[in-house]
Design an enzyme around this catalytic site. Sequence first.
Site, PDB file in Angstrom:
ATOM      1  N   MET A 223      37.344  75.343  30.001  1.00  0.00           N
ATOM      2  CA  MET A 223      38.733  75.350  29.538  1.00  0.00           C
ATOM      3  C   MET A 223      38.796  75.554  28.027  1.00  0.00           C
ATOM      4  O   MET A 223      39.696  76.236  27.520  1.00  0.00           O
ATOM      5  CB  MET A 223      39.436  74.054  29.941  1.00  0.00           C
ATOM      6  N   HIS A 224      37.848  74.976  27.305  1.00  0.00           N
ATOM      7  CA  HIS A 224      37.804  75.193  25.858  1.00  0.00           C
ATOM      8  C   HIS A 224      37.588  76.660  25.520  1.00  0.00           C
ATOM      9  O   HIS A 224      38.145  77.173  24.543  1.00  0.00           O
ATOM     10  CB  HIS A 224      36.690  74.344  25.235  1.00  0.00           C
ATOM     11  N   GLU A 225      36.758  77.325  26.315  1.00  0.00           N
ATOM     12  CA  GLU A 225      36.511  78.747  26.069  1.00  0.00           C
ATOM     13  C   GLU A 225      37.796  79.565  26.198  1.00  0.00           C
ATOM     14  O   GLU A 225      37.954  80.596  25.540  1.00  0.00           O
ATOM     15  CB  GLU A 225      35.451  79.258  27.045  1.00  0.00           C
TER      16      GLU A 225
ATOM     17  N   THR B  71      42.727  72.232  25.235  1.00  0.00           N
ATOM     18  CA  THR B  71      42.630  71.320  26.365  1.00  0.00           C
ATOM     19  C   THR B  71      41.647  70.184  26.065  1.00  0.00           C
ATOM     20  O   THR B  71      40.754  70.319  25.223  1.00  0.00           O
ATOM     21  CB  THR B  71      42.186  72.085  27.626  1.00  0.00           C
TER      22      THR B  71
END
Length: 249
Positions: free
Chosen positions: A229-231, A137
């Site tokens: 969101m990256h996680e 994302t």
Amino acid sequence: MIQSVVDLCEVEPGIVQVTMHDRVHKNTFSQELILGLIKTFETIKANLSYRVVILTGYDSYFASGGTKEGLLAMHNSKVKFDDVNVYSLALDCEIPVIAAMQGHGIGGGFIMGLFADFVILGRENVYTTNFMKYGFTPGMGATYILSKKLGFSLAEELLLNAGNYRGAELEKRGIPFPVLPRQEVMAYALELARQVAEKPRISLITLKNHLVTPIREQLPDVIKQEVKMHEMTFHQAEVKERINRLFGK
């Protein structure tokens, strides 16, 4: 002041030009480019005679986003994109910044330019928010500033589609920026800078601060959401495969 891959030059009284030219990495966010930009904007902040900044690249490159090594480091949880803030240098700069995107603006490089107060694109150049092409994302405030500057519908398309858009195509889509032949971008930027530099410095700083305060206040929460969101998306095996494959081209 001259950095290894970032030049700072006062082209006319009050008008300072920042030129990114990491030719080895084609203006991706190498450590040299990141540190050069941070140090350069610190120098600009310390100089009380400057009134406007022109931020540009070299040849057909404006800025090209993350390096392969940087993206893989994020995939492996070694770093996060917000560990070092290069994306909002133009936003945080006290005086107005003109992003003269005479070359391609790729991923985070395009987003960095959109944080400027004025944006100029080249008709022949590619502009893309290609985060999802790698399978993760968007970051760097892309989910906020793209919509803020281009409108929700076009921003949603660019972010989800992650396609390549020529400046001429974005011009037809009605973006609110000048879109000129590549060779005319810098001349237009300089003339615009002259118009801005005619104003009193304190008035420029005061008005810019008033205009961008809502963005500065909202951006930290956006960054937190993008990191979350990256996680969820960055550590997929498919993302690593996509990074290796796309950089292998």
